[in-house]
Write an enzyme that holds these catalytic residues in place. Structure first.
Site, mmCIF file in Angstrom:
data_model
loop_
_atom_site.group_PDB
_atom_site.id
_atom_site.type_symbol
_atom_site.label_atom_id
_atom_site.label_comp_id
_atom_site.label_asym_id
_atom_site.label_seq_id
_atom_site.Cartn_x
_atom_site.Cartn_y
_atom_site.Cartn_z
ATOM 1 N N HIS A 37 -9.192 5.505 -2.033
ATOM 2 C CA HIS A 37 -10.413 5.030 -2.646
ATOM 3 C C HIS A 37 -11.188 6.232 -3.248
ATOM 4 O O HIS A 37 -11.882 6.190 -4.043
ATOM 5 C CB HIS A 37 -11.327 4.409 -1.343
ATOM 6 C CG HIS A 37 -10.962 3.263 -0.983
ATOM 7 N ND1 HIS A 37 -10.363 3.122 0.316
ATOM 8 C CD2 HIS A 37 -10.898 1.935 -1.538
ATOM 9 C CE1 HIS A 37 -10.134 1.877 0.567
ATOM 10 N NE2 HIS A 37 -10.361 1.087 -0.547
ATOM 11 N N SER A 185 -3.614 2.184 2.293
ATOM 12 C CA SER A 185 -3.973 0.883 2.313
ATOM 13 C C SER A 185 -4.648 0.874 3.587
ATOM 14 O O SER A 185 -4.408 1.392 4.631
ATOM 15 C CB SER A 185 -2.974 -0.290 2.336
ATOM 16 O OG SER A 185 -3.540 -1.422 2.877
ATOM 17 N N ARG A 187 -5.265 -1.572 5.368
ATOM 18 C CA ARG A 187 -4.496 -2.369 6.568
ATOM 19 C C ARG A 187 -3.327 -1.389 7.326
ATOM 20 O O ARG A 187 -2.965 -1.735 8.095
ATOM 21 C CB ARG A 187 -3.815 -3.457 5.833
ATOM 22 C CG ARG A 187 -4.884 -4.408 5.233
ATOM 23 C CD ARG A 187 -4.057 -5.639 4.754
ATOM 24 N NE ARG A 187 -4.927 -6.670 4.622
ATOM 25 C CZ ARG A 187 -5.584 -7.384 3.416
ATOM 26 N NH1 ARG A 187 -5.280 -6.510 2.419
ATOM 27 N NH2 ARG A 187 -6.175 -8.235 3.462
#
Ligand code: PAF
Length: 282
Positions: A37, A185, A187
């Protein structure tokens, strides 16, 4: 850096920037920010005068049995990271602020959402397109930046912005990986230590396929079997959701790898579903 949770102040803030002649970049996220990000933000920072980041775990893109409740969240940490990366405004709404109780309008790009993640997550891209359209309408960015890990999402959002004349340049940026190759990720934090240790086998499987293509193999079915065999050997606990070859823009299935082809995979490690992909050039 400003933090806003309501739609009207967000709209006003961005409108004021535009009135001053300032350009705006948007990085939509679901938070729990990682280096991937941050690389999108660093790039977006170079593309416009002002940078807006949204942090919103969008409920409409999760199906009933998916991981909405388990999706990791840490807004205070996200705010620190965003501030350190030159973000001007973080928009972090609650679902009730983002959606009217009688919300009835959906945006879909069905042709591109038929396969891959769209096949196993039927409402996913409808939710993504709708929330991103809302964000585009509120912020009215010049440019919006997304990661290539979600390649299908990127292809869909590019097409959506073009087809609906939204006036937003949708840009994709390369996948960010951990040193052992696992695609970053949010996750990943939900993997057990054992799953985390073995998860790089997904990336290695992509590289096995790339090497086979470079060695001359063109048959997509055979190449997909190579990936599945690699995972079966290295990651016995994994189950492959899909391992498919598609055209990188139209997302239509590819039977023989004879031009630019995306090999995209989704793999369940326990309850965590991870995606990754590789662009194969012939
Ligand atoms: O890629 C994501 O994190 C999400 O799908 C997005 C684009 C922020 C929409 O909720």
């Amino acid at each position: 850096m400003d933090l806003l949770a309501d739609l009207i102040p967000l709209r006003q803030h961005c409108q004021a920037w535009r009135t001053q002649g300032l350009s705006i970049a948007l990085v939509p996220t679901m938070g729990f920010l990682h280096a991937g990000h941050l690389s999108l933000m660093d790039y977006a920072r170079t593309r416009a005068d002002r940078l807006v980041v949204s942090v919103f775990v969008n409920p409409t893109q999760f199906g009933p049995n998916e991981d909405l409740d388990r999706y990791p969240r840490d807004l205070p940490r996200d705010l620190e990271l965003a501030a350190a990366h030159g973000v001007d405004l973080v928009f972090a709404p609650e679902p009730q602020a983002m959606y009217f109780s009688d919300h009835a309008t959906w945006v879909e790009v069905p042709e591109l959402a038929k396969g891959l993640c769209g096949a196993s997550r039927p409402v996913h891209f409808r939710g993504v397109c709708t929330v991103v359209t809302k964000l585009f309408g509120l912020v009215r960015p010049d440019v919006a930046v997304f990661g290539q890990k979600d390649w299908q999402q990127l292809a869909i959002l590019k097409r959506m912005s073009r087809d609906l004349e939204l006036g937003v340049e949708v840009v994709g940026r390369p996948i960010f990986r951990e040193p052992d190759g696992l695609a970053m990720s949010s996750r990943n934090v939900n993997l057990t230590p054992e799953e985390r240790e073995k998860a790089p086998a997904i990336r290695q499987g992509l590289l096995v396929v790339q090497a086979a293509v470079r060695a001359g193999e063109r048959d997509a079915a055979k190449l997909a079997l190579m990936f599945r065999a690699h995972l079966a050997e290295k990651l016995t606990s994994a189950s492959v959701d899909y391992a498919d070859f598609v055209h990188p823009e139209s997302m239509s299935p590819v039977v023989r790898v004879e031009g630019p082809t995306l090999f995209a995979v989704a793999v369940f490690l326990g309850r965590v579903r991870l995606i990754d992909n590789i662009l194969l050039e012939v």
